[in-house]
Design an enzyme around this catalytic site. Structure first.
Site, mmCIF file in Angstrom:
data_model
loop_
_atom_site.group_PDB
_atom_site.id
_atom_site.type_symbol
_atom_site.label_atom_id
_atom_site.label_comp_id
_atom_site.label_asym_id
_atom_site.label_seq_id
_atom_site.Cartn_x
_atom_site.Cartn_y
_atom_site.Cartn_z
ATOM 1 N N HIS A 41 0.867 -1.187 0.000
ATOM 2 C CA HIS A 41 0.000 0.000 0.000
ATOM 3 C C HIS A 41 0.901 1.233 0.000
ATOM 4 O O HIS A 41 2.019 1.177 0.538
ATOM 5 C CB HIS A 41 -0.832 -0.055 1.286
ATOM 6 C CG HIS A 41 -1.919 0.962 1.402
ATOM 7 N ND1 HIS A 41 -1.683 2.265 1.743
ATOM 8 C CD2 HIS A 41 -3.262 0.848 1.240
ATOM 9 C CE1 HIS A 41 -2.832 2.915 1.795
ATOM 10 N NE2 HIS A 41 -3.810 2.086 1.494
ATOM 11 N N ASP A 55 3.078 -4.409 8.254
ATOM 12 C CA ASP A 55 1.869 -3.617 8.077
ATOM 13 C C ASP A 55 0.686 -4.561 8.263
ATOM 14 O O ASP A 55 0.374 -5.365 7.375
ATOM 15 C CB ASP A 55 1.891 -2.990 6.674
ATOM 16 C CG ASP A 55 0.570 -2.307 6.326
ATOM 17 O OD1 ASP A 55 -0.401 -2.436 7.093
ATOM 18 O OD2 ASP A 55 0.528 -1.655 5.270
ATOM 19 N N GLN A 61 -4.440 -5.067 7.085
ATOM 20 C CA GLN A 61 -5.424 -6.002 6.518
ATOM 21 C C GLN A 61 -5.377 -7.375 7.182
ATOM 22 O O GLN A 61 -5.957 -8.324 6.664
ATOM 23 C CB GLN A 61 -5.204 -6.162 5.005
ATOM 24 C CG GLN A 61 -5.452 -4.905 4.201
ATOM 25 C CD GLN A 61 -6.884 -4.395 4.295
ATOM 26 O OE1 GLN A 61 -7.798 -5.133 4.683
ATOM 27 N NE2 GLN A 61 -7.085 -3.146 3.958
ATOM 28 N N LYS A 80 -10.356 -0.356 10.849
ATOM 29 C CA LYS A 80 -10.490 -1.566 10.027
ATOM 30 C C LYS A 80 -10.813 -2.785 10.884
ATOM 31 O O LYS A 80 -10.905 -3.901 10.394
ATOM 32 C CB LYS A 80 -9.204 -1.805 9.230
ATOM 33 C CG LYS A 80 -8.963 -0.742 8.144
ATOM 34 C CD LYS A 80 -7.769 -1.100 7.310
ATOM 35 C CE LYS A 80 -7.218 0.059 6.525
ATOM 36 N NZ LYS A 80 -7.942 0.339 5.283
ATOM 37 N N CYS A 106 -4.771 2.301 -3.648
ATOM 38 C CA CYS A 106 -3.552 2.855 -3.023
ATOM 39 C C CYS A 106 -2.372 1.905 -3.167
ATOM 40 O O CYS A 106 -1.538 1.799 -2.247
ATOM 41 C CB CYS A 106 -3.766 3.199 -1.552
ATOM 42 S SG CYS A 106 -4.984 4.468 -1.297
HETATM 43 N N1 PMP Z 1 -1.726 -0.651 4.667
HETATM 44 C C1 PMP Z 1 -2.672 -1.416 4.111
HETATM 45 C C2 PMP Z 1 -2.319 -2.802 3.629
HETATM 46 C C3 PMP Z 1 -3.970 -0.918 3.978
HETATM 47 O O1 PMP Z 1 -4.905 -1.674 3.402
HETATM 48 C C4 PMP Z 1 -4.263 0.380 4.450
HETATM 49 C C5 PMP Z 1 -5.662 0.963 4.324
HETATM 50 N N2 PMP Z 1 -6.275 0.765 3.095
HETATM 51 C C6 PMP Z 1 -3.245 1.117 5.034
HETATM 52 C C7 PMP Z 1 -1.997 0.571 5.129
HETATM 53 C C8 PMP Z 1 -3.473 2.506 5.551
HETATM 54 O O2 PMP Z 1 -4.343 2.499 6.634
HETATM 55 P P1 PMP Z 1 -4.886 3.883 7.226
HETATM 56 O O3 PMP Z 1 -5.426 4.649 6.063
HETATM 57 O O4 PMP Z 1 -5.942 3.468 8.193
HETATM 58 O O5 PMP Z 1 -3.729 4.569 7.873
#
Ligand code: PMP
Length: 405
Positions: A124, A201, A204, A227, A363
């Site tokens: 991401h 990270d 997910q 999440k 993203c």
């Molecule tokens: N890493 C991953 C794998 C994600 O899916 C996301 C959110 N889509 C993020 C980071 C970022 O999370 P946040 O926007 O809650 O900071």
């Protein structure tokens, strides 16, 4: 699976009863954010109506109650992810801020010109751009673990990338595009053998599978409250105490200080050293309540339910002509395209039928470009989703495809 009353669970989420465009809402955008159960909403209202007051500094009653609730939440979160000590738990705004914190503080403390950072091809933007920025600042080098044809990370290539200049490896536990679980146990042990630290990270993963940061031996682990059925604006950075202690602070301000003189400041101990300013003491208790909700169902039961949904959905999707599932999803997320139809067009027509999905690059633009795709349609599951909702989505998708082809 233990006997779980899914109808009862579903009823705990008020938003799921609403309609959009006069259609029953089917919410399949859980990888972007989950809906909130009544207990989390109630907890937030309780905090605001019973003990809202700034924490840590107050001598008065409300402040002490709020401080205790906030610090108990920190303990609950530590317990949930298997952290040894609650001072290893740092409150952030989310995964993104947690990773930025490490990229900045670890970078400024440990990275020299010519050092190397490794991320994977599926990251991401949140787990890519902060490292690019850090590499630019420190004149370090960013290396990428490539994908094999089956979309798995190429661990042989990873082995070849590791060397004595590798300082940190940052990888997603689960890809938000592919729904594939990365072999983080292997990655962590390979990186450690090479003398590198590892950030996982967990944005997910933490809502879908058991995470034990101590067992994993992760040096850092990041996730977002929103999440995992918790409030938005609160997230967690777990870090190993000795590394956190060695790192410079992130932001300056209240809370993070021990003593301040006009020209010099000494910093607070962990975790406060990394928590400048008034923390989100309402978000923390909301997140703790969300984790209590997850524990009450059992993360293994959640995983089983979501796996059942995923298998059921894949079977049905694969019967649609022109269907192309991206990668080999096993956790919570399915990305797909149908023939040459643009994913955005499918997303819009699904929306008009009440089905909320996500389309685009999610993203993860470099990954989408690597796969040569215009984007994907992504459906993602949570504990409250049902097979009936998948049936509705499939019917809506067939209609959309018929109109667009
Ligand atoms: N890493 C991953 C794998 C994600 O899916 C996301 C959110 N889509 C993020 C980071 C970022 O999370 P946040 O926007 O809650 O900071």
């Amino acid at each position: 699976m233990t006997n779980i009353n899914f109808e009862d669970i579903r009823q705990q989420f008020p938003i799921l009863t609403r309609q959009v465009y006069n259609k029953q809402l089917v919410y399949f955008d859980n990888a972007a954010t989950t809906q909130k159960p009544q207990c989390v909403l109630d907890k937030t209202i309780e905090a605001y109506t019973q003990y809202n007051s700034n924490i840590h500094r107050g001598v008065h009653y409300l402040s002490q109650v709020a401080t205790m609730a906030h610090e108990q939440a920190r303990q609950d979160i530590a317990d949930f992810i298997g952290a040894k000590d609650k001072k290893d738990i740092i409150f952030t705004r989310g995964t993104t801020e947690a990773i930025n914190l490490v990229a900045f503080c670890f970078g400024e403390t440990f990275i020299d010109e010519g050092d190397e950072i490794i991320v994977s091809a599926v990251e991401h933007h949140s787990n890519l751009v902060p490292w690019q920025m850090m590499c630019e600042r420190k004149k370090a080098i960013l290396r990428i673990i490539p994908l094999k044809d089956d979309c798995q990370l190429d661990l042989q290539a990873f082995e070849n990338l590791l060397n004595e200049r590798t300082k940190l490896v940052a990888v997603a536990h689960v890809s938000n595009v592919l729904g594939m679980v990365n072999p983080i146990e292997t990655i962590i042990s390979m990186a450690h053998k090479a003398g590198a630290k590892v950030l996982i990270d967990g944005a997910q993963s933490v809502a879908h599978t058991r995470v034990d940061v101590s067992q994993l031996d992760a040096d850092f682990f990041a996730f977002s409250g929103h999440k995992i059925y918790g409030p938005t604006g609160i997230g967690i950075l777990y870090g190993k105490e000795n590394i956190l202690n060695a790192m410079i602070p992130y932001q300056g301000g209240g809370e993070m200080i021990q003593h301040v003189e006009y020209q010099h400041t000494t910093y607070n101990e962990l975790p406060y050293k990394f928590e400048a300013g008034t923390p989100d003491f309402i978000g923390s208790v909301g997140l703790s309540e969300a984790l209590k909700f997850v524990r009450s169902i059992g993360i293994e039961n959640i995983k089983q339910h979501e796996t059942d949904l995923l298998v059921y959905a894949l079977n049905q999707l694969n019967q649609i002509e022109g269907m192309k599932i991206i990668g080999q999803p096993t956790s919570g997320v399915i990305s797909f395209n149908v023939g040459k139809i643009h994913p955005y067009d499918i997303g819009v027509l699904l929306d008009k039928q009440g089905v909320a999905v996500r389309t685009g690059h999610h993203c993860a633009e470099p990954l989408i470009n690597l796969l040569g795709l215009p984007g994907t349609v992504r459906i993602s599951f949570a504990i409250y989703n049902t097979k009936e909702e998948i049936d509705i989505m499939i019917k809506a998708l067939k209609r959309a495809v018929a109109m667009l082809q």
